[in-house]
Scaffold this active site. Structure first.
Site, short mmCIF file in Angstrom:
data_model
loop_
_atom_site.label_atom_id
_atom_site.label_comp_id
_atom_site.label_asym_id
_atom_site.label_seq_id
_atom_site.Cartn_x
_atom_site.Cartn_y
_atom_site.Cartn_z
N LYS A 133 -1.53 1.76 -32.47
CA LYS A 133 -2.59 2.75 -32.22
C LYS A 133 -2.09 4.10 -32.73
CE LYS A 133 -5.55 5.60 -30.19
NZ LYS A 133 -4.98 6.86 -30.73
N GLY A 185 4.70 10.72 -28.20
CA GLY A 185 3.70 11.77 -28.10
C GLY A 185 4.08 12.78 -27.03
N SER A 186 3.08 13.43 -26.49
CA SER A 186 3.32 14.52 -25.54
C SER A 186 3.69 13.97 -24.16
CB SER A 186 2.08 15.40 -25.42
OG SER A 186 1.04 14.71 -24.76
N THR A 187 4.38 14.79 -23.40
CA THR A 187 4.72 14.42 -22.03
C THR A 187 3.47 14.25 -21.18
OG1 THR A 187 6.88 15.51 -22.16
CG2 THR A 187 5.94 15.21 -19.95
N GLU A 188 2.46 15.09 -21.41
CA GLU A 188 1.23 14.99 -20.64
C GLU A 188 0.57 13.63 -20.83
OE1 GLU A 188 2.42 19.08 -21.19
OE2 GLU A 188 2.03 17.51 -22.66
N GLY A 245 2.07 10.93 -21.92
CA GLY A 245 3.00 9.94 -21.40
C GLY A 245 2.80 9.69 -19.91
N GLU A 256 8.74 8.19 -25.71
CA GLU A 256 9.45 9.22 -26.46
C GLU A 256 8.54 10.42 -26.49
OE1 GLU A 256 10.28 11.77 -28.79
OE2 GLU A 256 9.91 10.46 -30.50
N CYS A 275 9.32 16.61 -32.30
CA CYS A 275 9.67 16.53 -30.88
C CYS A 275 11.04 17.11 -30.58
CB CYS A 275 9.56 15.09 -30.39
SG CYS A 275 10.51 13.91 -31.38
N GLU A 313 6.68 23.37 -24.43
CA GLU A 313 6.72 22.91 -25.82
C GLU A 313 5.51 23.46 -26.58
OE1 GLU A 313 7.64 18.82 -28.22
OE2 GLU A 313 6.13 18.71 -26.63
#
Length: 304
Positions: free
Chosen positions: A3, A56-59, A61, A78, A111, A208
């Site tokens: 994806k 991708g982003s922590t949000e 994730g 990651e 990242c 970030e």
């Protein structure tokens, strides 16, 4: 099942076409373009999906963690970073170019970008001024132009995000030694930016940005900078620049990050594990450790 991000689906579709052309049977590799809240959410929550590897982003994730709870699928994540890049006063002159490349590579959309630059007091002005001069010299333009050194950000949304952080930083009292805003009125270009006079609580220091923006601060001692470098929710990468390899390893041991580069930055090898501490993610990609993410241990006991 691959994806891709909705902003960049074409490279994944091209990869699928090349795989089909190479003779890989239909159904072995499947590309599912779409938006995260639809296609991505469906994959993350589906009971027939046993493993998700997300970059991708922590949000996002954290959303995937929630979606995976239904069947307790395995996850590797990651995620984001706010990586410290630390230059001691005995560092080689190459640290200046190294610090610039650490943040301006790929327009800062990386990242592990070295977005927090710490320079020992005796070399602070020299190194930061050098990075600022490099920032000012970078030619922005379309990616297909051979003369371009830095292209645009990925989207208008990201342009607004990055310029919003720049506005907030200046509003909080930061000084732009280079850049500081949008470049031109067409396209999603942001000037390579070096900010000084920042404070630890500023959003430009703590969050970030994912753009070509570095915050620069001086430091005095190894123990001091170890604590400051770790004062973040993230722990993906870090850089150390010094001629004293013992000092470098002493600091590397103290830094909570999945990858620490010494006298270099953004150096990767398929044999080395890659991943983060804290909110930079779970698990490791590459290296021998990656196999643990895609296998399950089984014990078979027989009594004869």
């Amino acid at each position: 099942m691959l994806k891709p991000a909705e902003q960049t689906p074409l490279s994944a579709l091209l990869l699928a076409g090349l795989m089909a052309e190479a003779g890989i049977p239909d159904g072995v590799v499947n590309v599912v373009p779409g938006f995260g809240e639809t296609a991505g959410a469906a994959l993350a929550s589906h009971h027939d999906v046993d493993k998700v590897a997300f970059t991708g982003s922590t949000e996002v994730g954290k959303l995937i963690v929630q979606a995976a709870a239904g069947n307790l699928k395995k996850l590797t994540l990651e995620l984001g970073g706010k990586s410290p890049n630390i230059v001691f006063d005995d560092a080689d002159a190459s640290a200046v170019e190294g610090a610039a490349n650490a943040i301006f590579f790929n327009h800062g959309q990386c990242c592990v970008a070295g977005s927090r630059l710490f320079v020992q007091q005796g070399r602070f002005e020299e190194v930061v001024d050098g990075v600022a001069e490099i920032a000012k010299s970078i030619k922005l333009g379309p990616g297909m132009d051979p003369g371009t050194q830095m292209g645009p950000l990925v989207s208008e949304e990201q342009l607004r995000r990055v310029t919003g952080y720049l506005d907030a930083g200046r509003g909080d009292g930061a000084t732009a030694l280079a850049g500081g805003g949008r470049h031109g009125q067409h396209g999603y270009f942001v000037e390579p930016t070096v900010l000084t006079n920042t404070r630890p609580e500023m959003s430009v220091v703590r969050e970030e940005i994912f753009g070509p923006v570095v915050v620069a601060e001086p430091f005095s001692t190894l123990d001091e900078i170890a604590a400051v470098a770790n004062d973040t929710d993230y722990g993906l990468g870090a850089g150390i620049w010094t001629k004293d390899i013992s000092k470098a390893h002493a600091l590397a041991k103290k830094i909570r990050a999945g990858t620490v580069w010494i006298n270099c930055y953004n150096v990767f090898d398929a044999s080395l594990p890659f991943g983060g501490y804290k909110q930079s993610g779970w698990g490791r990609e590459m290296g021998h450790e990656v196999l643990n993410n895609y296998t399950e241990v089984k014990a078979v006991t027989t009594l004869l």
